[in-house]
Motif scaffolding. Sequence first.
Motif, PDB file in Angstrom:
ATOM      1  N   UNK A   1      -0.083   2.287   9.142  1.00 22.25           N
ATOM      2  CA  UNK A   1       0.701   2.894  10.212  1.00 22.25           C
ATOM      3  C   UNK A   1       0.517   4.408  10.161  1.00 22.25           C
ATOM      4  N   UNK A   2       0.230   4.996  11.317  1.00 20.86           N
ATOM      5  CA  UNK A   2       0.087   6.448  11.391  1.00 20.86           C
ATOM      6  C   UNK A   2       1.378   7.131  10.953  1.00 20.86           C
ATOM      7  N   UNK A   3       1.256   8.136  10.108  1.00 14.43           N
ATOM      8  CA  UNK A   3       2.418   8.835   9.606  1.00 14.43           C
ATOM      9  C   UNK A   3       3.002   8.233   8.352  1.00 14.43           C
ATOM     10  N   UNK A   4       2.583   7.007   8.009  1.00 18.49           N
ATOM     11  CA  UNK A   4       3.012   6.369   6.766  1.00 18.49           C
ATOM     12  C   UNK A   4       1.829   6.236   5.821  1.00 18.49           C
TER      13      UNK A   4
ATOM     14  N   UNK B   1      11.297   1.778  -0.065  1.00 15.20           N
ATOM     15  CA  UNK B   1      12.191   2.642  -0.814  1.00 15.20           C
ATOM     16  C   UNK B   1      12.561   3.892  -0.028  1.00 15.20           C
ATOM     17  N   UNK B   2      11.693   4.291   0.930  1.00 17.80           N
ATOM     18  CA  UNK B   2      11.936   5.528   1.661  1.00 17.80           C
ATOM     19  C   UNK B   2      12.191   5.313   3.144  1.00 17.80           C
ATOM     20  N   UNK B   3      11.974   4.099   3.642  1.00 20.28           N
ATOM     21  CA  UNK B   3      12.068   3.883   5.087  1.00 20.28           C
ATOM     22  C   UNK B   3      13.133   2.834   5.399  1.00 20.28           C
TER      23      UNK B   3
ATOM     24  N   UNK C   1       0.838  -1.182   0.000  1.00 18.52           N
ATOM     25  CA  UNK C   1       0.000   0.000   0.000  1.00 18.52           C
ATOM     26  C   UNK C   1       0.876   1.236   0.000  1.00 18.52           C
ATOM     27  N   UNK C   2       0.556   2.204  -0.856  1.00 17.39           N
ATOM     28  CA  UNK C   2       1.369   3.401  -0.935  1.00 17.39           C
ATOM     29  C   UNK C   2       1.108   4.315   0.249  1.00 17.39           C
ATOM     30  N   UNK C   3       2.112   5.119   0.665  1.00 16.63           N
ATOM     31  CA  UNK C   3       1.974   5.906   1.877  1.00 16.63           C
ATOM     32  C   UNK C   3       1.244   7.202   1.633  1.00 16.63           C
TER      33      UNK C   3
ATOM     34  N   UNK D   1       4.605  11.711  10.783  1.00 20.55           N
ATOM     35  CA  UNK D   1       3.435  11.449  11.607  1.00 20.55           C
ATOM     36  C   UNK D   1       2.945  12.716  12.281  1.00 20.55           C
ATOM     37  N   UNK D   2       1.649  12.953  12.182  1.00 14.98           N
ATOM     38  CA  UNK D   2       1.033  14.077  12.866  1.00 14.98           C
ATOM     39  C   UNK D   2      -0.272  13.587  13.467  1.00 14.98           C
TER      40      UNK D   2
END
Length: 333
Positions: A66-69, A331-333, A1-3, A8-9
């Motif tokens: 996931x919150x923020x992702x 790719x980003x985390x 799933x794309x973010x 995170x806010x």
Amino acid sequence: MSPSAITPEGGSETGVSLREVGEFALIDRVTTDRVQPATTELGPGDDSAVVTAADGRVVACTDVLVEGVHFRLDWSSPEQVGRKAAAANLADIAAMGAVPTSLLVGLACPSSTPAAQLEQLADGLWAEARSTGAGLVGGDLTSAPVIVVSVTALGDLQGRAPVLRSGARAGDRIAVCGRLGWSAAGLAVLGRGFRSPAALVDAHRVPEPPYSAGPQAADAGATSMIDVSDGLLADLAHVARASGVALRLRSRPFTVAPRMAEIASALGLDPLRWVLTGGEDHALAATFPGDAPLPEGWTEVGAVEAPDEAGAGVTVDGRPYDGDGGWVHFAKY
């Protein structure tokens, strides 16, 4: 799933926290007096649920938000997050040609999380499950630094053979059903600090998968099928690899909604890129035998061919697509 975000806010909602309410009191709040479908013999309240599977086989899948992702509570309400979490899994069940029956939910969050937020999130899960005839039959609740929602969905094939990614054959037609690019356009709008146009923003907050189209496609003889969660090109690449075929898409059949085109123009972007590579709409893509009529609501967008010297893969208008085909996990985390 794309973010949906990389920062995170949390939301600013105040009220009695989970720490004050307690785990079991909250579970009672979100499960008491809920109506279960006939497939649920035993729902929440025991060590395990009991769910009927008349077919004798159970289709199962799991997804994690996931919150923020995958979501931000300043962009989406807890109820919308719940609906989105359920939809991501229910669409996977439909993509196998099955009918959803049940959801199991694992929820982790800080103890300071307002209980009202969690009740609203549960409302969203229940509402999306109910829209497909499924029930929420159990789960778990624990602590974590941010909100994490893990949903497992179960489904019933009702006598059908499961529609796999590996069944596409040369001569088949490629077709899609459902919205494409809307969620990506809504994300672009939110990322620039705007909240309109509402149709695009709401499409990102709560997808509208064509759940009934999955079983209908299976009944119509679909040879392969997949839920479009990471982007059409990225997900069709899974079909191409699993089936050992080349998928040749044509850009002409894809439609771009007027508001999407307007926003893309204002942002200096190509709306077709959203359609081809945007994730989280949870449309369905499938292949059908060349002589089979397509079910209502499906649009033919290309053809399946034997692989050439370039091997199995996906092309658009005869050429490899310029750029990423969709979201790439890790790719980003």
